[in-house]
Design a protein around this motif. Sequence first.
Motif, PDB file in Angstrom:
ATOM      1  N   SER A  81       3.469  -3.896   0.327  1.00 56.78           N
ATOM      2  CA  SER A  81       2.037  -4.013   0.637  1.00 56.78           C
ATOM      3  C   SER A  81       1.654  -5.483   0.838  1.00 56.78           C
ATOM      4  CB  SER A  81       1.214  -3.415  -0.504  1.00 56.78           C
ATOM      5  OG  SER A  81       1.423  -4.157  -1.691  1.00 56.78           O
ATOM      6  N   THR A  82       0.431  -5.676   1.294  1.00 55.52           N
ATOM      7  CA  THR A  82      -0.066  -7.049   1.473  1.00 55.52           C
ATOM      8  C   THR A  82       0.001  -7.817   0.162  1.00 55.52           C
ATOM      9  OG1 THR A  82      -1.509  -6.329   3.244  1.00 55.52           O
ATOM     10  CG2 THR A  82      -2.096  -8.402   2.178  1.00 55.52           C
ATOM     11  N   LYS A  83      -0.435  -7.175  -0.934  1.00 50.84           N
ATOM     12  CA  LYS A  83      -0.438  -7.895  -2.223  1.00 50.84           C
ATOM     13  C   LYS A  83       0.982  -8.269  -2.627  1.00 50.84           C
ATOM     14  CE  LYS A  83      -2.095  -3.979  -4.197  1.00 50.84           C
ATOM     15  NZ  LYS A  83      -1.483  -3.081  -3.192  1.00 50.84           N
ATOM     16  N   ASP A 142     -13.352   4.280 -15.444  1.00 52.53           N
ATOM     17  CA  ASP A 142     -12.067   3.607 -15.240  1.00 52.53           C
ATOM     18  C   ASP A 142     -11.996   2.231 -15.916  1.00 52.53           C
ATOM     19  OD1 ASP A 142     -11.555   5.764 -13.652  1.00 52.53           O
ATOM     20  OD2 ASP A 142     -11.660   4.671 -11.756  1.00 52.53           O
ATOM     21  N   TYR A 175       0.911  -0.832 -10.921  1.00 50.09           N
ATOM     22  CA  TYR A 175       1.931  -0.268 -10.016  1.00 50.09           C
ATOM     23  C   TYR A 175       1.420  -0.236  -8.592  1.00 50.09           C
ATOM     24  CZ  TYR A 175       4.445   0.860 -14.195  1.00 50.09           C
ATOM     25  OH  TYR A 175       5.121   0.736 -15.381  1.00 50.09           O
ATOM     26  N   THR A 176       2.335  -0.472  -7.661  1.00 52.25           N
ATOM     27  CA  THR A 176       1.922  -0.527  -6.260  1.00 52.25           C
ATOM     28  C   THR A 176       3.139  -0.429  -5.351  1.00 52.25           C
ATOM     29  OG1 THR A 176       0.467  -1.730  -4.720  1.00 52.25           O
ATOM     30  CG2 THR A 176       1.970  -3.065  -6.048  1.00 52.25           C
ATOM     31  N   GLN A 209       2.176   1.450   2.494  1.00 51.19           N
ATOM     32  CA  GLN A 209       0.885   0.845   2.149  1.00 51.19           C
ATOM     33  C   GLN A 209       0.630  -0.454   2.924  1.00 51.19           C
ATOM     34  OE1 GLN A 209       0.123  -0.697  -1.898  1.00 51.19           O
ATOM     35  NE2 GLN A 209      -1.514   0.804  -2.014  1.00 51.19           N
ATOM     36  N   SER A 210      -0.562  -0.591   3.437  1.00 51.14           N
ATOM     37  CA  SER A 210      -1.095  -1.767   4.145  1.00 51.14           C
ATOM     38  C   SER A 210      -0.625  -1.875   5.600  1.00 51.14           C
ATOM     39  CB  SER A 210      -0.782  -3.090   3.424  1.00 51.14           C
ATOM     40  OG  SER A 210      -0.995  -2.994   2.042  1.00 51.14           O
ATOM     41  N   ALA A 212      -9.457  -0.264 -14.743  1.00 46.81           N
ATOM     42  CA  ALA A 212      -9.474  -0.788 -13.365  1.00 46.81           C
ATOM     43  C   ALA A 212      -9.724  -2.290 -13.384  1.00 46.81           C
ATOM     44  CB  ALA A 212     -10.558  -0.079 -12.548  1.00 46.81           C
ATOM     45  N   ARG A 252      -8.332  -6.891  -4.445  1.00 43.02           N
ATOM     46  CA  ARG A 252      -8.485  -5.438  -4.371  1.00 43.02           C
ATOM     47  C   ARG A 252      -8.307  -4.856  -5.764  1.00 43.02           C
ATOM     48  NH1 ARG A 252      -4.607  -8.604  -3.867  1.00 43.02           N
ATOM     49  NH2 ARG A 252      -3.992  -8.337  -1.698  1.00 43.02           N
ATOM     50  N   MET A 253      -8.822  -3.626  -5.913  1.00 45.90           N
ATOM     51  CA  MET A 253      -8.754  -2.981  -7.220  1.00 45.90           C
ATOM     52  C   MET A 253      -7.372  -2.376  -7.460  1.00 45.90           C
ATOM     53  SD  MET A 253     -11.792  -3.527  -8.253  1.00 45.90           S
ATOM     54  CE  MET A 253     -11.687  -2.648  -9.806  1.00 45.90           C
ATOM     55  N   VAL A 254      -6.932  -2.439  -8.689  1.00 47.04           N
ATOM     56  CA  VAL A 254      -5.755  -1.669  -9.131  1.00 47.04           C
ATOM     57  C   VAL A 254      -6.066  -1.122 -10.518  1.00 47.04           C
ATOM     58  CG1 VAL A 254      -3.995  -2.954  -7.816  1.00 47.04           C
ATOM     59  CG2 VAL A 254      -4.577  -3.691 -10.138  1.00 47.04           C
ATOM     60  N   TYR A 255      -5.177  -0.251 -10.980  1.00 43.63           N
ATOM     61  CA  TYR A 255      -5.288   0.242 -12.350  1.00 43.63           C
ATOM     62  C   TYR A 255      -4.261  -0.473 -13.226  1.00 43.63           C
ATOM     63  CZ  TYR A 255      -8.271   4.155 -10.902  1.00 43.63           C
ATOM     64  OH  TYR A 255      -9.295   4.929 -10.426  1.00 43.63           O
TER      65      TYR A 255
HETATM   66  C1  LIG Z   1     -10.490   2.010  -8.587  1.00 46.13           C
HETATM   67  C2  LIG Z   1      -9.305   1.744  -7.715  1.00 46.13           C
HETATM   68  C3  LIG Z   1      -8.027   1.728  -8.258  1.00 46.13           C
HETATM   69  C4  LIG Z   1      -6.906   1.456  -7.468  1.00 46.13           C
HETATM   70  N1  LIG Z   1      -5.674   1.414  -8.054  1.00 46.13           N
HETATM   71  C5  LIG Z   1      -4.609   1.077  -7.315  1.00 46.13           C
HETATM   72  C6  LIG Z   1      -3.339   0.885  -7.928  1.00 46.13           C
HETATM   73  O1  LIG Z   1      -3.174   1.024  -9.154  1.00 46.13           O
HETATM   74  N2  LIG Z   1      -2.286   0.539  -7.125  1.00 46.13           N
HETATM   75  C7  LIG Z   1      -2.423   0.353  -5.783  1.00 46.13           C
HETATM   76  O2  LIG Z   1      -1.452   0.056  -5.119  1.00 46.13           O
HETATM   77  N3  LIG Z   1      -3.623   0.500  -5.173  1.00 46.13           N
HETATM   78  C8  LIG Z   1      -4.720   0.844  -5.915  1.00 46.13           C
HETATM   79  N4  LIG Z   1      -5.947   0.971  -5.305  1.00 46.13           N
HETATM   80  C9  LIG Z   1      -6.054   0.686  -3.839  1.00 46.13           C
HETATM   81  C10 LIG Z   1      -6.100  -0.839  -3.642  1.00 46.13           C
HETATM   82  O3  LIG Z   1      -7.385  -1.335  -3.961  1.00 46.13           O
HETATM   83  C11 LIG Z   1      -5.697  -1.274  -2.220  1.00 46.13           C
HETATM   84  O4  LIG Z   1      -6.446  -0.594  -1.252  1.00 46.13           O
HETATM   85  C12 LIG Z   1      -4.209  -1.045  -1.943  1.00 46.13           C
HETATM   86  O5  LIG Z   1      -3.406  -1.340  -3.071  1.00 46.13           O
HETATM   87  C13 LIG Z   1      -3.722  -1.883  -0.760  1.00 46.13           C
HETATM   88  O6  LIG Z   1      -3.944  -3.248  -1.036  1.00 46.13           O
HETATM   89  P1  LIG Z   1      -3.249  -4.434  -0.204  1.00 46.13           P
HETATM   90  O7  LIG Z   1      -3.199  -3.986   1.230  1.00 46.13           O
HETATM   91  O8  LIG Z   1      -4.136  -5.614  -0.412  1.00 46.13           O
HETATM   92  O9  LIG Z   1      -1.885  -4.631  -0.785  1.00 46.13           O
HETATM   93  C14 LIG Z   1      -7.078   1.236  -6.085  1.00 46.13           C
HETATM   94  C15 LIG Z   1      -8.364   1.247  -5.527  1.00 46.13           C
HETATM   95  C16 LIG Z   1      -9.458   1.499  -6.328  1.00 46.13           C
HETATM   96  C17 LIG Z   1     -10.828   1.478  -5.707  1.00 46.13           C
END
Ligand SMILES: Cc1cc2nc3c(=O)[nH]c(=O)nc-3n(C[C@H](O)[C@H](O)[C@H](O)COP(=O)(O)O)c2cc1C
Length: 218
Positions: A87-89, A49, A82-83, A146-147, A52, A67-70
């Motif tokens: 959410s918290t973020k 990834d 994208y999310t 989410q969250s 990531a 936290r991780m995102v793509y």
């Molecule tokens: C490798 C990886 C990629 C992720 N990609 C995304 C993403 O693109 N978007 C997203 O909303 N959460 C993604 N997540 C989950 C987030 O890390 C996180 O759990 C979620 O966004 C909620 O975060 P928040 O409560 O801080 O807003 C990913 C997690 C991992 C481990």
Amino acid sequence: MGLQDVKKHMNSVRRDFSDQPFDESQSDNNPFIQYAKWFNEAVKASVLDPYAACVSTVDSHGQPSSRMVYIRDIIEDSFVFYTNYNSTKAKNIKQNNLGSFTIFWGELERQIQIKGTIEKVSSEISDAYFNARPRESQLGAWASNQSSILKDRNQLIDRLNEFTKQFEGKQVTRPNHWGGYRLIPFEIEFWQGRPSRLHDRIVYRKVNNQWEKNRLSP
Ligand SMILES: Cc1cc2nc3c(=O)[nH]c(=O)nc-3n(C[C@H](O)[C@H](O)[C@H](O)COP(=O)(O)O)c2cc1C
């Protein structure tokens, strides 16, 4: 492994970095071109990834969360992810639009840090990305608040079943609570591990709309 063994392992295992230099002459003057060069090498090295990134945001009390995102796109010198907009973020970004990405490509002993401001992308961009996602992910975006706290996993599955039924035989449209953000950088740092902790760090900072490049002490 018990906690004592964890502590012993953390304390005793030492690893030096290999000697792969990264200097001023190798680094492009444009950090996006430099990012593309390193991304290409990450793909070639089969980094898991490579798109990531750990995104950090801060709430109104100054409490950071990471936290991780793509990272799914690069548009107009910004990185898009994208999310869920509830959410918290997303709440953090609403309170404070400063954020950062940290990318670690262990196979290459490289780290990239990107600092900047975060804003929503247009609904057209979010629609285009959402429409290209697999149907299961589209339905997941509807099902997940989410969250927020769930009573149990069944509550989530029940919601998924509800939306699966609702959209049966229809195109799944993007929910308003889901979409993209873009991080517009004012600073990008490329870090290359070197032996004896004498690492190479090249930082780009935007000054008067131009990228200035400097070497940082490790
Ligand atoms: C490798 C990886 C990629 C992720 N990609 C995304 C993403 O693109 N978007 C997203 O909303 N959460 C993604 N997540 C989950 C987030 O890390 C996180 O759990 C979620 O966004 C909620 O975060 P928040 O409560 O801080 O807003 C990913 C997690 C991992 C481990």
